[in-house]
Design a protein around this motif. Structure first.
Motif, mmCIF file in Angstrom:
data_model
loop_
_atom_site.group_PDB
_atom_site.id
_atom_site.type_symbol
_atom_site.label_atom_id
_atom_site.label_comp_id
_atom_site.label_asym_id
_atom_site.label_seq_id
_atom_site.Cartn_x
_atom_site.Cartn_y
_atom_site.Cartn_z
ATOM 1 N N MET A 154 10.095 99.568 -57.627
ATOM 2 C CA MET A 154 10.343 98.236 -58.179
ATOM 3 C C MET A 154 9.197 97.323 -57.795
ATOM 4 S SD MET A 154 13.305 98.347 -59.747
ATOM 5 C CE MET A 154 13.745 96.620 -59.908
ATOM 6 N N ARG A 155 8.731 96.552 -58.764
ATOM 7 C CA ARG A 155 7.764 95.484 -58.492
ATOM 8 C C ARG A 155 8.422 94.188 -58.917
ATOM 9 N NH1 ARG A 155 1.750 96.855 -60.464
ATOM 10 N NH2 ARG A 155 1.439 94.898 -59.345
ATOM 11 N N TRP A 156 8.181 93.109 -58.159
ATOM 12 C CA TRP A 156 8.773 91.828 -58.507
ATOM 13 C C TRP A 156 7.904 90.696 -57.989
ATOM 14 C CZ3 TRP A 156 10.358 94.752 -54.421
ATOM 15 C CH2 TRP A 156 10.475 94.126 -53.190
ATOM 16 N N GLY A 157 8.187 89.496 -58.497
ATOM 17 C CA GLY A 157 7.457 88.291 -58.114
ATOM 18 C C GLY A 157 6.764 87.698 -59.326
ATOM 19 N N GLU A 158 6.193 86.517 -59.142
ATOM 20 C CA GLU A 158 5.519 85.814 -60.241
ATOM 21 C C GLU A 158 4.377 86.642 -60.840
ATOM 22 O OE1 GLU A 158 6.467 82.998 -61.743
ATOM 23 O OE2 GLU A 158 8.197 83.003 -60.402
ATOM 24 N N ARG A 159 3.721 87.459 -59.996
ATOM 25 C CA ARG A 159 2.644 88.342 -60.477
ATOM 26 C C ARG A 159 2.941 89.792 -60.109
ATOM 27 N NH1 ARG A 159 -2.649 87.009 -58.565
ATOM 28 N NH2 ARG A 159 -3.340 88.321 -60.266
ATOM 29 N N LEU A 160 4.236 90.106 -59.941
ATOM 30 C CA LEU A 160 4.670 91.454 -59.551
ATOM 31 C C LEU A 160 3.953 91.889 -58.275
ATOM 32 C CD1 LEU A 160 4.732 93.109 -63.094
ATOM 33 C CD2 LEU A 160 6.603 91.949 -61.897
ATOM 34 N N GLU A 161 3.857 90.947 -57.346
ATOM 35 C CA GLU A 161 3.053 91.155 -56.140
ATOM 36 C C GLU A 161 3.790 91.873 -55.007
ATOM 37 O OE1 GLU A 161 4.313 86.704 -55.919
ATOM 38 O OE2 GLU A 161 4.017 88.222 -57.459
ATOM 39 N N PHE A 162 5.081 92.172 -55.189
ATOM 40 C CA PHE A 162 5.844 92.868 -54.157
ATOM 41 C C PHE A 162 6.353 94.196 -54.707
ATOM 42 C CE2 PHE A 162 6.605 88.246 -53.716
ATOM 43 C CZ PHE A 162 5.848 88.043 -52.568
ATOM 44 N N THR A 163 6.521 95.175 -53.823
ATOM 45 C CA THR A 163 7.003 96.480 -54.276
ATOM 46 C C THR A 163 7.897 97.133 -53.228
ATOM 47 O OG1 THR A 163 6.337 98.619 -55.187
ATOM 48 C CG2 THR A 163 4.995 97.762 -53.405
ATOM 49 N N ALA A 164 8.848 97.935 -53.689
ATOM 50 C CA ALA A 164 9.715 98.747 -52.834
ATOM 51 C C ALA A 164 10.135 99.968 -53.656
ATOM 52 C CB ALA A 164 10.929 97.961 -52.372
ATOM 53 N N GLU A 165 10.508 101.047 -52.958
ATOM 54 C CA GLU A 165 10.906 102.270 -53.646
ATOM 55 C C GLU A 165 12.336 102.650 -53.292
ATOM 56 O OE1 GLU A 165 7.996 105.359 -53.090
ATOM 57 O OE2 GLU A 165 6.547 104.282 -54.345
ATOM 58 N N PHE B 57 20.812 101.956 -53.808
ATOM 59 C CA PHE B 57 21.154 100.823 -54.664
ATOM 60 C C PHE B 57 20.009 99.818 -54.624
ATOM 61 C CE2 PHE B 57 25.262 102.550 -53.654
ATOM 62 C CZ PHE B 57 26.070 102.272 -54.739
ATOM 63 N N ILE B 58 19.769 99.144 -55.735
ATOM 64 C CA ILE B 58 18.751 98.094 -55.838
ATOM 65 C C ILE B 58 19.456 96.844 -56.360
ATOM 66 C CG2 ILE B 58 16.620 97.370 -56.980
ATOM 67 C CD1 ILE B 58 16.120 100.454 -57.469
ATOM 68 N N TYR B 59 19.250 95.717 -55.691
ATOM 69 C CA TYR B 59 19.819 94.443 -56.133
ATOM 70 C C TYR B 59 18.705 93.582 -56.706
ATOM 71 C CZ TYR B 59 21.635 89.683 -55.922
ATOM 72 O OH TYR B 59 21.995 88.405 -56.236
ATOM 73 N N VAL B 60 18.925 93.026 -57.892
ATOM 74 C CA VAL B 60 17.960 92.125 -58.528
ATOM 75 C C VAL B 60 18.652 90.788 -58.759
ATOM 76 C CG1 VAL B 60 16.411 91.775 -60.477
ATOM 77 C CG2 VAL B 60 16.876 94.106 -59.673
ATOM 78 N N PRO B 61 18.220 89.720 -58.048
ATOM 79 C CA PRO B 61 18.830 88.395 -58.221
ATOM 80 C C PRO B 61 18.498 87.784 -59.593
ATOM 81 C CG PRO B 61 17.593 88.540 -56.154
ATOM 82 C CD PRO B 61 17.233 89.744 -56.972
ATOM 83 N N PRO B 62 19.216 86.727 -59.970
ATOM 84 C CA PRO B 62 18.940 86.045 -61.232
ATOM 85 C C PRO B 62 17.497 85.539 -61.315
ATOM 86 C CG PRO B 62 21.020 85.286 -60.314
ATOM 87 C CD PRO B 62 20.361 86.143 -59.262
ATOM 88 N N TYR B 63 16.942 85.585 -62.496
ATOM 89 C CA TYR B 63 15.639 85.018 -62.865
ATOM 90 C C TYR B 63 14.435 85.641 -62.152
ATOM 91 C CZ TYR B 63 18.503 81.482 -65.103
ATOM 92 O OH TYR B 63 19.427 80.846 -65.884
ATOM 93 N N VAL B 64 14.607 86.690 -61.362
ATOM 94 C CA VAL B 64 13.467 87.281 -60.655
ATOM 95 C C VAL B 64 12.676 88.167 -61.616
ATOM 96 C CG1 VAL B 64 12.756 88.859 -58.818
ATOM 97 C CG2 VAL B 64 14.567 87.196 -58.402
ATOM 98 N N PRO B 65 11.398 87.830 -61.878
ATOM 99 C CA PRO B 65 10.572 88.714 -62.705
ATOM 100 C C PRO B 65 10.421 90.054 -61.979
ATOM 101 C CG PRO B 65 9.524 86.564 -62.427
ATOM 102 C CD PRO B 65 10.666 86.626 -61.457
ATOM 103 N N HIS B 66 10.632 91.149 -62.718
ATOM 104 C CA HIS B 66 10.525 92.466 -62.098
ATOM 105 C C HIS B 66 10.094 93.512 -63.121
ATOM 106 C CE1 HIS B 66 14.654 92.302 -63.616
ATOM 107 N NE2 HIS B 66 14.621 93.617 -63.681
#
Length: 184
Positions: A108-119, A125-134
């Motif tokens: 998973m990549r997320w952030g305004e420029r997809l600057e964070f990552t996790a596998e 389980f993966i949780y994605v909060p509201p409005y988070v670009p991913h």
């Protein structure tokens, strides 16, 4: 009105309404027991609906939503990403999402420029909060990534984004009781 002896006692001192125009069959004088047609539903795995909001690079299929079963507060289905493929950047508006990895390795990549990552791998389980670009990435060059997806509303919201990602995102370790010093 006598109660069906095969059903547990069902007191009638509470509200039976389930929305406008909805009444139970027993309230209409029909012989069918309560919940026969509006109770538990089973959706066969080979009958999922691909006519849902899509993001390039993945195949979403709805199992549970308003149109199929009348779900008011959730959406559930599957996501498949081919080997060595990735989705476009997107978010799901006001909805919360939970992804459960069945098979493969998700990055998973997320952030305004997809600057964070996790596998995540099978059983994670993966949780994605509201409005988070991913962005979902299949980290395997040979194996399909298969996941189950649940969202906090019956809507199928997918807002596709044009994001110029950073070249090398920061790895974010998952810290939880199982991984107190961080794990990937």
């Amino acid at each position: 009105m006598s109660q069906d002896p095969t059903l547990p006692h069902h007191p009638h001192d509470h509200d039976h309404s389930h929305g406008p125009g909805h009444t139970h069959p027993h309230a209409q004088g029909q012989a069918d027991p309560p919940w026969k047609h509006d109770g538990v539903r089973v959706i066969a795995g080979n009958q999922l609906d691909g006519n849902t909001a899509q993001t390039p690079g993945m195949d979403r299929r709805a199992a549970i939503n308003f149109a199929r079963v009348g779900a008011q507060k959730l959406w559930a289905g599957t996501v498949t990403i081919h080997a060595d493929a990735k989705t476009g950047a997107h978010h799901h508006g006001h909805l919360e999402s939970v992804i459960y990895v069945i098979r493969g390795k998700a990055r998973m990549r997320w952030g305004e420029r997809l600057e964070f990552t996790a596998e995540a791998g099978p059983g994670d389980f993966i949780y994605v909060p509201p409005y988070v670009p991913h962005q979902e990435i299949n980290a395997s060059p040979t194996e399909v990534l298969e996941c189950v997806l649940c969202r906090s509303d019956g809507e199928a919201v997918a807002v596709n984004l044009e994001i110029e990602p950073v070249e090398k995102p920061d790895t974010v370790l998952w810290v939880d009781p199982t991984h107190p010093r961080g794990g990937v």
